[in-house]
Design a protein around this motif. Structure first.
Motif: not given
Ligand code: SAM
Length: 332
Positions: A96, A138, A140, A159-161, A210-212, A228-230, A233
């Motif tokens: 990413y 999300g 990233s 994002d959660l990551q 945080a959680d989307a 985008l692209n979530l 996921s």
């Protein structure tokens, strides 16, 4: 960071048709709520989750890691299984950082140099239509949030990551971010990304872990809402559509994309939208406002290339479906 925009996810209540929320206040290295809950700030990123303790325990590697030299990363990861936390974190960041910042990294990645090029171009177009508040779920490593900030007074990105959002925070600060780019297997080479003119002053952005699907944000206040692209996921794509709609102000726009690359360890079969044609189903849901607060006008839709470089010999190439739609104001 603007803590006035961040609400406590632990004590929200819905009474008499009204949502009651408390915003958080900074208290040293935590964000605190009047209800007593305290959310840690890790490397400048508040972790605002109902069960922040569980994420921190699970992701202690992402909490404690630093920017090691690529040669050291290779040695640290070497003795571990491929699916151990540190090798997974290195692989994720390599993918990413290159996909989102490859055009601003030194040396440039081999193969596909900037996999999110087409999506970033779509976002950059929107900067000409300035808005007050934009949000990205999300996010990233933060490139799209940086593009959003060019056309918004304030941008919120989450994002959660944790490993990714820590990089997003540093890049948007204007700091160089050193990362390990995967060559093959456990072999990595050094790369450095810089946001340059895409850095965003702290007062104009809020970056969260945080959680989307349960964002700690005030509903209906965002003029531009991006994911985008979530969709593929998260365990419930339908809930994500409802969250996007909930955050979007009347007259605001949502921008989403997805390659619909469903995987059973993330999205169970009954949750997958649209059978053989998810793009058509998503378009219908948004256009009709099916299960949402109201209908939207579709302003842009179509397929875009999106590529993720995994290593010097592997790139995964997606055709991601992109949609931009505007929420109708009541009575229009
Ligand atoms: C496929 S990546 C896409 C990243 C970026 N939006 C892009 O297009 O390059 C999905 C991202 O969503 C994040 N994510 C997954 N589930 C999430 C959730 N429940 N809340 C917030 N972020 C989540 C992942 O950590 C990852 O960064």
């Amino acid at each position: 960071m603007n803590t006035d925009l961040v609400v406590c996810p632990g004590c929200r209540t819905f009474e008499d048709g009204n949502l009651h929320v408390r915003t958080l206040v900074a208290d040293g290295d935590v964000l605190a709520c009047a209800c007593g809950r305290r959310y840690p700030i890790v490397d400048g990123v508040p972790v605002v989750l109902v069960h922040a303790d569980e994420l921190l325990a699970r992701e202690h590697c992402a909490v404690a890691e630093g920017e090691l030299a690529a040669t050291v990363d290779t040695l640290v990861a070497d003795g571990e299984r491929d699916d151990a936390p540190y090798p997974r974190l290195l692989e994720h960041l390599s993918i990413y950082m290159d996909a989102l910042w490859g055009d601003r990294s030194e040396p440039a990645p081999d193969g596909e140099p900037f996999g999110a090029r087409a999506l970033v171009a779509k976002l950059a177009e929107r900067a000409h239509h300035r808005v007050a508040h934009a949000v990205e779920l999300g996010c990233s490593t933060g490139r799209v949030a940086a593009e959003l900030a060019a056309g918004a007074d304030h941008v919120v990105a989450l994002d959660l990551q944790l490993g990714s959002v820590r990089r997003a925070r540093r890049l948007l600060d204007g700091s160089p971010v050193r990362y390990a780019r995967r060559v093959v297997g456990r072999h990595y080479t050094a790369a450095t990304a810089r946001a340059g003119d895409r850095a965003v002053p702290e007062a104009r952005r809020t970056i969260l872990c945080a959680d989307a699907l349960d964002p700690p944000l005030i509903p209906a206040m965002y003029d531009r809402v991006v994911a985008l692209n979530l969709l593929d996921s998260v365990p419930s794509p339908r809930t994500l559509l409802e969250v996007l709609d909930g955050l979007c102000a009347a007259g605001g726009e949502i921008l989403l994309s997805s390659p619909f690359a469903w995987q059973s360890d993330i999205v169970a079969v009954p949750e997958r939208l649209g059978g053989a044609d998810p793009a058509q189903e998503i378009t219908r849901i948004v256009r009709d406002g099916d299960g949402l607060s109201g209908p939207y006008d579709i302003e842009d839709a179509g397929d875009l290339p999106w590529t993720l470089r995994r290593d010097a010999r592997t790139c995964i190439s997606y055709r991601t479906f992109y949609l931009r739609a505007r929420k109708r104001r009541q009575g229009t």
